[in-house]
Design an enzyme around this catalytic site. Sequence first.
Site, mmCIF file in Angstrom:
data_model
loop_
_atom_site.group_PDB
_atom_site.id
_atom_site.type_symbol
_atom_site.label_atom_id
_atom_site.label_comp_id
_atom_site.label_asym_id
_atom_site.label_seq_id
_atom_site.Cartn_x
_atom_site.Cartn_y
_atom_site.Cartn_z
ATOM 1 N N CYS A 233 0.840 -1.200 0.000
ATOM 2 C CA CYS A 233 0.000 0.000 0.000
ATOM 3 C C CYS A 233 0.878 1.254 0.000
ATOM 4 O O CYS A 233 2.019 1.230 0.399
ATOM 5 C CB CYS A 233 -0.868 -0.004 1.254
ATOM 6 S SG CYS A 233 -1.885 -1.480 1.369
ATOM 7 N N ARG B 75 3.333 1.218 -7.335
ATOM 8 C CA ARG B 75 3.428 0.097 -6.387
ATOM 9 C C ARG B 75 2.303 -0.916 -6.570
ATOM 10 O O ARG B 75 2.331 -1.989 -5.993
ATOM 11 C CB ARG B 75 3.391 0.630 -4.952
ATOM 12 C CG ARG B 75 4.520 1.582 -4.621
ATOM 13 C CD ARG B 75 4.131 2.568 -3.569
ATOM 14 N NE ARG B 75 3.936 1.946 -2.272
ATOM 15 C CZ ARG B 75 4.847 1.976 -1.299
ATOM 16 N NH1 ARG B 75 6.004 2.541 -1.520
ATOM 17 N NH2 ARG B 75 4.615 1.434 -0.138
ATOM 18 N N TRP C 247 -3.567 -2.115 -1.612
ATOM 19 C CA TRP C 247 -3.407 -3.358 -2.392
ATOM 20 C C TRP C 247 -3.981 -4.437 -1.485
ATOM 21 O O TRP C 247 -3.399 -4.751 -0.443
ATOM 22 C CB TRP C 247 -1.931 -3.600 -2.695
ATOM 23 C CG TRP C 247 -1.673 -4.787 -3.569
ATOM 24 C CD1 TRP C 247 -2.151 -5.000 -4.826
ATOM 25 C CD2 TRP C 247 -0.893 -5.944 -3.247
ATOM 26 N NE1 TRP C 247 -1.705 -6.201 -5.309
ATOM 27 C CE2 TRP C 247 -0.937 -6.803 -4.371
ATOM 28 C CE3 TRP C 247 -0.164 -6.330 -2.153
ATOM 29 C CZ2 TRP C 247 -0.269 -8.020 -4.396
ATOM 30 C CZ3 TRP C 247 0.500 -7.557 -2.179
ATOM 31 C CH2 TRP C 247 0.444 -8.382 -3.286
ATOM 32 N N ASN D 291 -0.270 0.083 6.153
ATOM 33 C CA ASN D 291 0.353 -0.815 5.179
ATOM 34 C C ASN D 291 0.902 -1.987 5.983
ATOM 35 O O ASN D 291 1.699 -1.789 6.897
ATOM 36 C CB ASN D 291 1.479 -0.080 4.446
ATOM 37 C CG ASN D 291 2.197 -1.011 3.462
ATOM 38 O OD1 ASN D 291 1.613 -1.979 2.989
ATOM 39 N ND2 ASN D 291 3.449 -0.717 3.188
ATOM 40 N N GLY D 292 0.457 -3.206 5.679
ATOM 41 C CA GLY D 292 0.954 -4.366 6.416
ATOM 42 C C GLY D 292 -0.207 -5.308 6.703
ATOM 43 O O GLY D 292 -1.283 -5.192 6.127
ATOM 44 N N GLU E 264 14.414 -16.555 -15.922
ATOM 45 C CA GLU E 264 14.096 -15.120 -15.849
ATOM 46 C C GLU E 264 13.332 -14.683 -17.099
ATOM 47 O O GLU E 264 12.356 -13.936 -17.018
ATOM 48 C CB GLU E 264 15.382 -14.316 -15.670
ATOM 49 C CG GLU E 264 15.207 -12.815 -15.695
ATOM 50 C CD GLU E 264 14.259 -12.273 -14.614
ATOM 51 O OE1 GLU E 264 13.893 -13.030 -13.698
ATOM 52 O OE2 GLU E 264 13.884 -11.106 -14.705
ATOM 53 N N LYS F 217 9.613 -13.005 -16.996
ATOM 54 C CA LYS F 217 9.321 -11.685 -17.610
ATOM 55 C C LYS F 217 8.106 -11.795 -18.519
ATOM 56 O O LYS F 217 7.195 -10.985 -18.473
ATOM 57 C CB LYS F 217 10.533 -11.195 -18.411
ATOM 58 C CG LYS F 217 11.666 -10.700 -17.562
ATOM 59 C CD LYS F 217 11.446 -9.388 -16.852
ATOM 60 C CE LYS F 217 10.972 -9.311 -15.475
ATOM 61 N NZ LYS F 217 11.452 -10.022 -14.388
ATOM 62 N N GLU G 149 4.715 -12.602 -16.534
ATOM 63 C CA GLU G 149 4.170 -11.629 -15.568
ATOM 64 C C GLU G 149 3.664 -10.359 -16.242
ATOM 65 O O GLU G 149 2.844 -9.645 -15.652
ATOM 66 C CB GLU G 149 5.168 -11.305 -14.462
ATOM 67 C CG GLU G 149 6.376 -10.512 -14.849
ATOM 68 C CD GLU G 149 7.225 -10.157 -13.617
ATOM 69 O OE1 GLU G 149 6.686 -9.914 -12.530
ATOM 70 O OE2 GLU G 149 8.449 -10.135 -13.764
ATOM 71 N N HIS H 26 13.145 -34.901 -20.142
ATOM 72 C CA HIS H 26 12.491 -35.516 -18.972
ATOM 73 C C HIS H 26 11.074 -34.994 -18.808
ATOM 74 O O HIS H 26 10.575 -34.898 -17.682
ATOM 75 C CB HIS H 26 13.342 -35.265 -17.720
ATOM 76 C CG HIS H 26 14.737 -35.779 -17.849
ATOM 77 N ND1 HIS H 26 15.078 -37.111 -17.699
ATOM 78 C CD2 HIS H 26 15.884 -35.143 -18.179
ATOM 79 C CE1 HIS H 26 16.363 -37.263 -17.913
ATOM 80 N NE2 HIS H 26 16.891 -36.088 -18.207
ATOM 81 N N LYS I 173 4.678 -4.219 -6.799
ATOM 82 C CA LYS I 173 6.132 -4.047 -6.973
ATOM 83 C C LYS I 173 6.889 -4.697 -5.830
ATOM 84 O O LYS I 173 7.949 -5.238 -6.014
ATOM 85 C CB LYS I 173 6.508 -2.568 -7.059
ATOM 86 C CG LYS I 173 7.985 -2.318 -7.281
ATOM 87 C CD LYS I 173 8.478 -2.988 -8.541
ATOM 88 C CE LYS I 173 9.978 -2.915 -8.707
ATOM 89 N NZ LYS I 173 10.468 -3.792 -9.828
#
Length: 608
Positions: A2, A27, A74, A100-101, A481, A485, A488, A504, A603
Amino acid sequence: MCGIIGYIGKKEAVPILLSGLKRMEYRGYDSSGLAILNDGTIQVEKKVGKISELEKSLDGNSIPGNIGLGHTRWATHGMPTQINAHPHIDSKGNIALIHNGIIENYMSLRQRLEKKGHKFRTETDTETLAHLIEDAYHGDLLEAVQMALAQVQGTYGLAVISDMEPDKIIAARMGSPLIIGVGEDENFVASDLAAIIPYTRNAIYLEDEEVAMITADSIQSRTLSNEKVLNKVESVSFQLEEIEKGGYDHFMLKEIMEQPRTLEDSMRGRLLEEEGTTKLGGIRQYIDKLSSAKRIIIVACGTSWHSALIGEYMLEEFARVPVEVEYASEFRYRDPIIEERTIVIAITQSGETADTLAALREARRKGASTLAICNVVGSSIAREAEAGIYIHAGPEIGVASTKAFSSQVTVLALLAILLGRMKGISAAQGRWMVRELKQLPNMVTQVLENMEPIKELAAKLKDHPNFLYLGRGFNFPIALEGALKLKEISYIHAEGYPAAEMKHGPIALIDKDMPVVFIATQDGTYEKVLSNIEEVKARQGTVIAICTEGDKEMKSKADFTIEIPRTMNFLMPILAVIPLQLLAYHIAVMRGCDVDQPRNLAKSVTVE
Ligand code: AGP
């Protein structure tokens, strides 16, 4: 994560709060709200969706008042709805709070308050805090906040105002960042410097268990148990434009394009070419511990976990120290074995990832020396580690990490050279490695100048529903990676695998609709990767190869090739990731995705 901002001073609060919230939009959030103290009462306005919705609801009739709180939420507890948006108020609306938390014991606290007659309006954990403060209030707001927080388990960065004491803001921190901006006859509270940087560069970073009473011209901090705290006012340097887009369409593209400079910043003052080694002042007192370590454990999440994997390969190859890489979320709960001479390194861009912070704390509880490789100065993990290395990549606004990743890998290379030189790498070899590192920004520039073929490739591939990314050795984490990318920001399913693992299982997926991206640079496993490419071709798979420039054989085998300059194997990942960042970016843009704020992502994941 947040966004929090508070203002107290002589100016109208609403414009300051709204502009601060906008600078924190990156964020990630789902709703926003304001609480303004005006003429002895608190007015609250909150809306679901973007801040522009909140502005519309104010409809130009801004709420007058020069004390106020603003918040972008958020959702963690309770759906993203208007009623669940912050600020939250107590029973009678005399107290407003933003947070926030996560309050982990909110349900038991809420039940106790309900037995005392409190009525709750929302599903949130935060509203419980407002009622808890109300319940503890006996004429002293600071004391009521201290008493309320003494009952709380969990994390918070919070700010409180009340019409019972309309000349102050109370702020408190436990596990979520909170900064006090010190102005001239005005003060600010924020979860992120970006919110207040246009108004002041003087900042106080609250520590865990600290509570501050902030008026327009004074700041007094205490601990939860009311011991006085002497806060240090720090001057911050980053410029506002660093967090603007700089003419690019998206923060993510800006951050991909600025990697030559950010890599230089990560190496600045740290390369000792003559001696063929590096200098890392932040961990000076830990160098001997690191070089004599029996084991190094690296804990991280997401993209930072991928850079950690590259770090493992580097440190084992050059420093000959056993390294294990762990998902922070797994490490923290599996009661890991930590023997003596174990060093735990946390890698984190934000320095606020809850799982990584918890893993670091668990490591310390078990007696390990704890270090951090971090981007955000003054962040929780940067402060809690015994020492660390800042990567100096500057604020990374795009939710998908790009420049922080390449800087993390660069810093790991610096560390590997430093320790390697203590463990037998010759000065000549060290000088060669340092020289190649110095060349890296120019080589990255060269790759970035080759953008067009990547855009064309993105146009060809953008509608495929699945991708496979394959690599070996130093390039295996790049396969992971590259896949992260893509998924997401474009919401296309993509998987990264060691190339040899294809047989496999994943080979069953190969058909003409499956693009397979190989990181196929000319290193010790090149021939093996070539065979894997043949196997894919034999099953009509489409092969995209990131290859060493001039590799004619690869150009004859792959359907598409993207060439990158040649450098030492351990630095190839930094060059190989660039085209994959750009490929993901362009595919996402062509698919109309919200590149900087992808759905469901934030973020920094400051909650479990
Ligand atoms: C990476 O693109 C993602 N945004 C995510 O996986 C991120 O790397 C992860 O949440 C870790 O964040 P940190 O580096 O700030 O700890």
